[in-house]
Design a protein around this motif. Structure first.
Motif: not given
Ligand code: P6P
Length: 307
Positions: A221-225, A111-118, A138-150
């Motif tokens: 999260v970022a690397d597999i996204h 976070i302190d390096a302002n890298f994407a996290i998830g 039955v389902a799986a999901l992730y959220v990626l908080y980067g320049p955009r939130t995906i």
């Protein structure tokens, strides 16, 4: 980009999931909008506590865990949940249909390096998690908080990507994400392991020799996204002296991503078997993971078995 298709609409029309699973996933997505806002606006820094793995917790680890936990508690669909930031199973509504495993903020040390996290979620038909395997999700999901939130979710109907818009709604960005068999990018975690894992050194040497492109951020999260976004690549985090089974947790990280990668046509192995088939024996269980493009995973697993 597709015309305005909301996550809720897509879950109802394309994912063919039960109403209560759709409600659970949209509840998680709503909580993620609050976490995304919190990441942009609240103070960073250490909370002065540690999680069950002995890892120092960031203030945002605590806050994101609280936000997701409250949303799961208010949802009428959750029988129980386990969080990477909380040491035991939280029992909720006994007759509710789903059990949830989640990592509220993966990569928070960045976070302190302002890298994407998830954030990472695996959803099981209740009460199955411990003693069961990631293929039973039955389902799986992730959220990626980067320049955009995906947000990316997977069900047996496929893997689909959404973007958080300026009014706090996730709208469809790309459908049916696929991972091709051949990889050009590699994303090697726990590289400290090459000093005592000769097979991992051989795999690394092969990627370098073949001039593969390095894409590694330190956030799973970022690397597999990145692999899903580019349609190819391989991510690894395998065992060595420091982490004999690799650094990543089976139920919170490897299991959900094994489901998502597999639904996109890729493979997720622990070096001996598919992670989908790996029994979840303990909440704190770690697992090696080699995942992404099928042909690359197969070659890498073969190298890891050499000495
Ligand atoms: P390494 C982040 O802390 C995390 O859990 C994953 O998101 C990431 O892939 C891994 O640990 C980083 O491991 O060996 O690069 O420090």
């Amino acid at each position: 980009m597709n015309d305005h298709v909301s996550l809720h609409h897509h879950l109802r029309t394309h994912a063919k999931v039960a109403d209560d699973l759709r409600h659970l996933m949209t509840d998680i997505a709503r909580a993620a909008t609050y976490v995304s806002y919190a990441i942009q606006t609240t103070a960073t820094g250490l909370a002065g506590t540690s999680n069950q793995f002995g890892e120092e917790q960031e203030k945002l680890d605590i806050l994101s865990n609280s936000i997701f936990s409250e949303h799961l508690k208010q949802s009428t669909t959750v029988n129980s949940f386990i969080s990477e930031e909380h040491p035991e199973v939280v029992a909720l509504q006994q007759k509710a249909p789903y059990a949830v495993a989640f990592d509220p903020l993966d990569g928070s040390s960045l976070i302190d390096a302002n890298f994407a996290i998830g954030s990472i979620f695996g959803i099981y038909a209740a009460p199955a998690i411990l003693g069961h395997a990631p293929k039973e999700q039955v389902a799986a999901l992730y959220v990626l908080y980067g320049p955009r939130t995906i947000l990316v979710y997977a069900t047996k109907e496929g893997v689909h990507e959404f973007i958080l818009n300026d009014v706090g709604e996730f709208t469809l960005l790309r459908e049916k994400l696929r991972i091709e068999p051949k990889a050009k990018n590699f994303s090697p975690g726990n590289l400290r392991a090459i000093h005592d894992n000769p097979g991992y050194r051989k795999a690394l040497d092969r990627w370098l020799t073949e001039s593969a492109t390095l894409r590694y951020s330190g956030c799973m999260v970022a690397d597999i996204h990145h692999i899903l976004a580019k349609g190819q690549g391989i991510f690894s985090n395998v065992g060595g002296a420091t982490y004999p089974d690799g650094k990543l947790r089976l139920v919170f990280e490897c299991g959900p991503f094994a489901y998502i990668v597999s639904q996109a046509g890729g493979t997720a192995s622990n070096g001996r078997q598919s992670i989908l088939d790996q029994t979840i024996k303990r909440i704190d269980q770690r697992s090696p993971i080699i995942c992404g493009s099928n042909d690359e995973v197969e070659k890498t697993v073969a190298l890891l078995q050499t000495r």
